[in-house]
Every structure is written in structure tokens, then in C-alpha cells.
Design a protein around this motif. Structure first.
Motif, PDB file in Angstrom:
ATOM      1  N   MET A 182       0.939  -1.238  -0.262  1.00  0.00           N
ATOM      2  CA  MET A 182       0.118   0.015  -0.081  1.00  0.00           C
ATOM      3  C   MET A 182       0.842   1.214   0.067  1.00  0.00           C
ATOM      4  SD  MET A 182      -2.946   1.230   2.878  1.00  0.00           S
ATOM      5  CE  MET A 182      -1.657   1.758   3.966  1.00  0.00           C
ATOM      6  N   LEU A 183       1.932   1.245   0.741  1.00  0.00           N
ATOM      7  CA  LEU A 183       2.867   2.394   1.057  1.00  0.00           C
ATOM      8  C   LEU A 183       3.858   2.306  -0.157  1.00  0.00           C
ATOM      9  CD1 LEU A 183       3.435   2.535   4.775  1.00  0.00           C
ATOM     10  CD2 LEU A 183       1.736   3.919   3.295  1.00  0.00           C
ATOM     11  N   GLY A 184       4.173   1.376  -0.899  1.00  0.00           N
ATOM     12  CA  GLY A 184       5.138   1.288  -2.015  1.00  0.00           C
ATOM     13  C   GLY A 184       6.683   1.243  -1.249  1.00  0.00           C
ATOM     14  N   ILE A 185       6.776   0.540  -0.230  1.00  0.00           N
ATOM     15  CA  ILE A 185       8.039   0.353   0.443  1.00  0.00           C
ATOM     16  C   ILE A 185       8.391  -1.038   0.529  1.00  0.00           C
ATOM     17  CG2 ILE A 185       8.122   2.506   1.332  1.00  0.00           C
ATOM     18  CD1 ILE A 185       6.955   1.429   4.103  1.00  0.00           C
ATOM     19  N   GLU A 186       9.734  -1.367   0.897  1.00  0.00           N
ATOM     20  CA  GLU A 186      10.076  -2.790   1.043  1.00  0.00           C
ATOM     21  C   GLU A 186       9.520  -3.271   2.738  1.00  0.00           C
ATOM     22  OE1 GLU A 186      14.329  -3.259   0.882  1.00  0.00           O
ATOM     23  OE2 GLU A 186      14.138  -1.549  -0.554  1.00  0.00           O
ATOM     24  N   ALA A 187       8.961  -4.489   2.504  1.00  0.00           N
ATOM     25  CA  ALA A 187       8.239  -4.976   3.762  1.00  0.00           C
ATOM     26  C   ALA A 187       9.186  -4.779   4.927  1.00  0.00           C
ATOM     27  CB  ALA A 187       7.885  -6.423   3.615  1.00  0.00           C
ATOM     28  N   GLU A 188      10.466  -5.206   4.839  1.00  0.00           N
ATOM     29  CA  GLU A 188      11.551  -5.356   6.177  1.00  0.00           C
ATOM     30  C   GLU A 188      11.536  -3.979   6.754  1.00  0.00           C
ATOM     31  OE1 GLU A 188      13.455  -5.813   2.535  1.00  0.00           O
ATOM     32  OE2 GLU A 188      11.976  -7.154   2.722  1.00  0.00           O
ATOM     33  N   LEU A 189      11.369  -2.978   6.009  1.00  0.00           N
ATOM     34  CA  LEU A 189      11.527  -1.751   6.543  1.00  0.00           C
ATOM     35  C   LEU A 189      10.337  -1.053   7.560  1.00  0.00           C
ATOM     36  CD1 LEU A 189      12.728   0.659   3.620  1.00  0.00           C
ATOM     37  CD2 LEU A 189      14.136  -0.167   5.577  1.00  0.00           C
ATOM     38  N   LEU A 190       9.148  -1.750   7.534  1.00  0.00           N
ATOM     39  CA  LEU A 190       7.956  -1.633   8.338  1.00  0.00           C
ATOM     40  C   LEU A 190       8.586  -2.236   9.936  1.00  0.00           C
ATOM     41  CD1 LEU A 190       4.809  -2.667   6.191  1.00  0.00           C
ATOM     42  CD2 LEU A 190       5.592  -0.699   6.899  1.00  0.00           C
ATOM     43  N   THR A 191       9.105  -2.941   9.909  1.00  0.00           N
ATOM     44  CA  THR A 191       9.241  -3.525  11.136  1.00  0.00           C
ATOM     45  C   THR A 191      10.702  -3.500  11.967  1.00  0.00           C
ATOM     46  OG1 THR A 191      10.046  -5.778  10.175  1.00  0.00           O
ATOM     47  CG2 THR A 191       7.482  -5.463  10.860  1.00  0.00           C
ATOM     48  N   GLU A 192      11.786  -2.757  10.988  1.00  0.00           N
ATOM     49  CA  GLU A 192      13.072  -2.624  11.501  1.00  0.00           C
ATOM     50  C   GLU A 192      13.012  -1.152  12.014  1.00  0.00           C
ATOM     51  OE1 GLU A 192      15.660  -3.268   8.123  1.00  0.00           O
ATOM     52  OE2 GLU A 192      15.220  -5.418   8.356  1.00  0.00           O
ATOM     53  N   ASP A 193      14.263  -0.896  12.544  1.00  0.00           N
ATOM     54  CA  ASP A 193      14.566   0.602  12.946  1.00  0.00           C
ATOM     55  C   ASP A 193      14.979   1.141  11.764  1.00  0.00           C
ATOM     56  OD1 ASP A 193      15.898   2.764  13.845  1.00  0.00           O
ATOM     57  OD2 ASP A 193      17.126   1.941  15.426  1.00  0.00           O
ATOM     58  N   TYR A 194      14.002   2.128  11.389  1.00  0.00           N
ATOM     59  CA  TYR A 194      14.181   2.927  10.014  1.00  0.00           C
ATOM     60  C   TYR A 194      14.974   4.296  10.513  1.00  0.00           C
ATOM     61  CZ  TYR A 194       9.727   4.778  11.354  1.00  0.00           C
ATOM     62  OH  TYR A 194       8.655   5.140  12.142  1.00  0.00           O
ATOM     63  N   GLY A 195      15.108   4.581  11.549  1.00  0.00           N
ATOM     64  CA  GLY A 195      15.805   5.651  12.087  1.00  0.00           C
ATOM     65  C   GLY A 195      17.320   5.930  11.609  1.00  0.00           C
ATOM     66  N   ASP A 196      17.924   7.039  12.101  1.00  0.00           N
ATOM     67  CA  ASP A 196      19.307   7.241  11.869  1.00  0.00           C
ATOM     68  C   ASP A 196      20.442   6.366  12.597  1.00  0.00           C
ATOM     69  OD1 ASP A 196      18.709   9.434  10.210  1.00  0.00           O
ATOM     70  OD2 ASP A 196      18.456  10.722  11.993  1.00  0.00           O
ATOM     71  N   ASN A 197      19.692   5.449  13.557  1.00  0.00           N
ATOM     72  CA  ASN A 197      20.475   4.474  14.142  1.00  0.00           C
ATOM     73  C   ASN A 197      21.006   3.306  13.280  1.00  0.00           C
ATOM     74  OD1 ASN A 197      20.940   4.988  16.886  1.00  0.00           O
ATOM     75  ND2 ASN A 197      19.510   3.380  17.498  1.00  0.00           N
ATOM     76  N   ASN A 198      20.318   3.278  11.966  1.00  0.00           N
ATOM     77  CA  ASN A 198      20.689   2.096  11.041  1.00  0.00           C
ATOM     78  C   ASN A 198      21.191   2.361   9.833  1.00  0.00           C
ATOM     79  OD1 ASN A 198      20.679  -0.583   9.850  1.00  0.00           O
ATOM     80  ND2 ASN A 198      18.825  -1.050  10.400  1.00  0.00           N
ATOM     81  N   PRO A 199      22.771   2.533   9.815  1.00  0.00           N
ATOM     82  CA  PRO A 199      23.226   3.110   8.626  1.00  0.00           C
ATOM     83  C   PRO A 199      23.123   2.076   7.147  1.00  0.00           C
ATOM     84  CG  PRO A 199      24.947   2.379  10.119  1.00  0.00           C
ATOM     85  CD  PRO A 199      23.644   2.139  10.741  1.00  0.00           C
ATOM     86  N   GLN A 200      22.821   0.989   7.570  1.00  0.00           N
ATOM     87  CA  GLN A 200      22.982  -0.203   6.481  1.00  0.00           C
ATOM     88  C   GLN A 200      21.539  -0.166   5.566  1.00  0.00           C
ATOM     89  OE1 GLN A 200      23.702  -3.480   8.985  1.00  0.00           O
ATOM     90  NE2 GLN A 200      25.759  -3.083   8.926  1.00  0.00           N
ATOM     91  N   ILE A 201      20.645   0.821   6.085  1.00  0.00           N
ATOM     92  CA  ILE A 201      19.405   0.909   5.215  1.00  0.00           C
ATOM     93  C   ILE A 201      19.707   1.993   4.049  1.00  0.00           C
ATOM     94  CG2 ILE A 201      16.890   1.393   5.106  1.00  0.00           C
ATOM     95  CD1 ILE A 201      16.790  -0.057   7.983  1.00  0.00           C
ATOM     96  N   ASP A 202      19.253   1.578   2.851  1.00  0.00           N
ATOM     97  CA  ASP A 202      19.303   2.733   1.727  1.00  0.00           C
ATOM     98  C   ASP A 202      18.423   4.010   2.124  1.00  0.00           C
ATOM     99  OD1 ASP A 202      19.307   3.928  -0.782  1.00  0.00           O
ATOM    100  OD2 ASP A 202      17.332   2.962  -0.980  1.00  0.00           O
ATOM    101  N   THR A 203      19.314   5.039   2.000  1.00  0.00           N
ATOM    102  CA  THR A 203      18.951   6.423   2.533  1.00  0.00           C
ATOM    103  C   THR A 203      17.549   7.021   1.851  1.00  0.00           C
ATOM    104  OG1 THR A 203      20.848   7.021   1.573  1.00  0.00           O
ATOM    105  CG2 THR A 203      20.449   8.042   3.658  1.00  0.00           C
ATOM    106  N   VAL A 204      17.268   6.477   0.647  1.00  0.00           N
ATOM    107  CA  VAL A 204      15.990   7.198  -0.099  1.00  0.00           C
ATOM    108  C   VAL A 204      14.917   6.387   0.632  1.00  0.00           C
ATOM    109  CG1 VAL A 204      14.851   7.080  -2.271  1.00  0.00           C
ATOM    110  CG2 VAL A 204      17.462   7.478  -2.196  1.00  0.00           C
ATOM    111  N   ALA A 205      14.969   5.008   0.674  1.00  0.00           N
ATOM    112  CA  ALA A 205      13.993   4.175   1.150  1.00  0.00           C
ATOM    113  C   ALA A 205      13.602   4.664   2.548  1.00  0.00           C
ATOM    114  CB  ALA A 205      14.433   2.683   1.161  1.00  0.00           C
ATOM    115  N   VAL A 206      14.772   4.739   3.368  1.00  0.00           N
ATOM    116  CA  VAL A 206      14.405   5.422   4.877  1.00  0.00           C
ATOM    117  C   VAL A 206      13.687   6.739   4.655  1.00  0.00           C
ATOM    118  CG1 VAL A 206      15.575   6.374   6.724  1.00  0.00           C
ATOM    119  CG2 VAL A 206      16.428   4.166   5.506  1.00  0.00           C
ATOM    120  N   LYS A 207      14.126   7.477   3.862  1.00  0.00           N
ATOM    121  CA  LYS A 207      13.532   8.807   3.692  1.00  0.00           C
ATOM    122  C   LYS A 207      12.036   8.803   3.594  1.00  0.00           C
ATOM    123  CE  LYS A 207      16.949  11.358   4.933  1.00  0.00           C
ATOM    124  NZ  LYS A 207      17.097  11.610   6.462  1.00  0.00           N
ATOM    125  N   LEU A 208      11.641   7.777   2.543  1.00  0.00           N
ATOM    126  CA  LEU A 208      10.133   7.522   2.240  1.00  0.00           C
ATOM    127  C   LEU A 208       9.431   7.034   3.428  1.00  0.00           C
ATOM    128  CD1 LEU A 208       7.984   7.538   0.275  1.00  0.00           C
ATOM    129  CD2 LEU A 208       8.970   5.063  -0.464  1.00  0.00           C
TER     130      LEU A 208
END
Length: 185
Positions: free
Chosen positions: A140-166
């Protein structure tokens, strides 16, 4: 010569008893939430009851719940309450939230955010498995499923920044739209 000393019985090595879990780490995010109330919802009623482990979140939204004496604490949902005049969204350091809101996460979660709240609400209202709710909300949101349940804040440098911003923008929009409950009722 009959030697009975060669005994073929196996000696069982005692297995150590696993230590019971005494703490449970949780991260509260809408931007990291500092001084939010975090609790393990033992009776699944969204109400903070006297017997439910609870704690205030600290820096980076981290909370350590004392779950001593609770069997399988990962089987219970986690609730976070942000309180006006008390809880600080670390995206705006020193500024408290302007309205109360409640967030939740399904049993077994380590992160509580507006997005996990959407997942939890879908699971509870439709009676579907968490995995299906995660997939539905992600689509529905057009994002990767893993990002819904992970720490998407600045604490996690291994997540793609564009996806994180979304994801961060989606979470902020949910809170500012006022769709999250503002109390436990």
C-alpha cells in the motif's frame, strides 16, 4: 576372560537450563521518542495495567522492559504512549510532542512505530497473520516490507537512505494526520 568393565551405556551430559529472559529491548520511533511510556500488553487491551512491565524510553527511543517472571514475553504486543509536554521526538530535540498518541506493534516486535501500528491494527481487525499484514501495508505504501518492522531511524546506517526517507515521511504523515489513537480507550 569375561571383562564386564566395558560398559556400553552412554553417559548423558547434563544440558544447561536456559536462563529465563529478564529484559526485552524495544525502540520507539516516530523519529526516536524519548520519555514515551513503553509497556508489554499482557492482556492485549491497549491499557497500561499495574501488572504490566513498563518503562520510559531513553535516548534513540530505546527502552529496556523488565520481563522477569513472564513466560515468553515475545508473545505479547508492545504499546508506546507519547505524552504531550513530556515525550520528545528526537527529530526536534528539546521539543515535546504536541498531542498524545498511542502506537503498537504485534507480538515479537522490537520496534514500535506508526508503521508497526498500522500492521498491528490490520492483524487485530482482520485476524490475518503478521507476515500478511506487513506485506499488505508495504504494498500500500510502496516500500520494502522489511522496513516496516526495522529501526528505520538514523541508528541504522545499512538501510538505503532514499527508502529510509520514504519510510520516515510515511510514518510522520500518519502521526500528523491524527489517525493514531490519542489514548488507551
Amino acid at each position: 576372560c569375561n571383562d564386564d568393565s566395558s560398559n556400553n551405556t552412554a553417559v548423558e551430559t547434563p544440558q544447561p537450563n536456559p536462563q529465563p529472559q529478564t529484559t526485552m529491548s524495544v525502540t520507539a520511533i516516530d523519529g526516536y521518542l524519548n520519555k514515551a511510556t513503553v509497556w508489554l500488553d499482557l492482556d492485549r487491551d491497549y491499557q497500561l495495567d499495574a501488572n504490566e512491565p513498563n518503562v520510559k524510553s531513553g535516548d534513540k527511543g530505546l527502552a529496556e522492559l523488565d520481563v522477569t517472571g513472564i513466560d515468553n514475553p515475545e508473545q505479547y504486543p508492545i504499546i508506546v504512549k507519547a505524552v504531550t509536554g513530556e515525550t520528545v521526538d528526537e527529530d526536534n530535540p528539546g521539543v515535546t510532542v504536541t498531542k498524545d498518541f498511542i502506537m503498537s506493534a504485534p507480538a515479537g516486535s522490537e520496534v514500535v512505530s506508526p508503521l508497526t501500528t498500522m500492521v498491528d491494527m490490520k492483524v487485530r481487525s482482520e485476524g490475518i497473520p503478521v507476515e500478511q499484514a506487513v506485506e499488505d501495508i508495504a504494498n500500500m505504501l510502496g516500500i520494502e516490507a522489511e522496513l516496516l518492522t526495522e529501526d528505520y531511524g538514523d541508528n541504522n546506517p545499512q538501510i538505503d537512505t532514499v527508502a529510509v526517507k520514504l519510510v520516515q515521511q510515511s510514518a510522520k504523515s500518519i502521526v500528523s494526520a491524527g489517525v493514531l489513537p490519542n489514548n488507551e480507550d
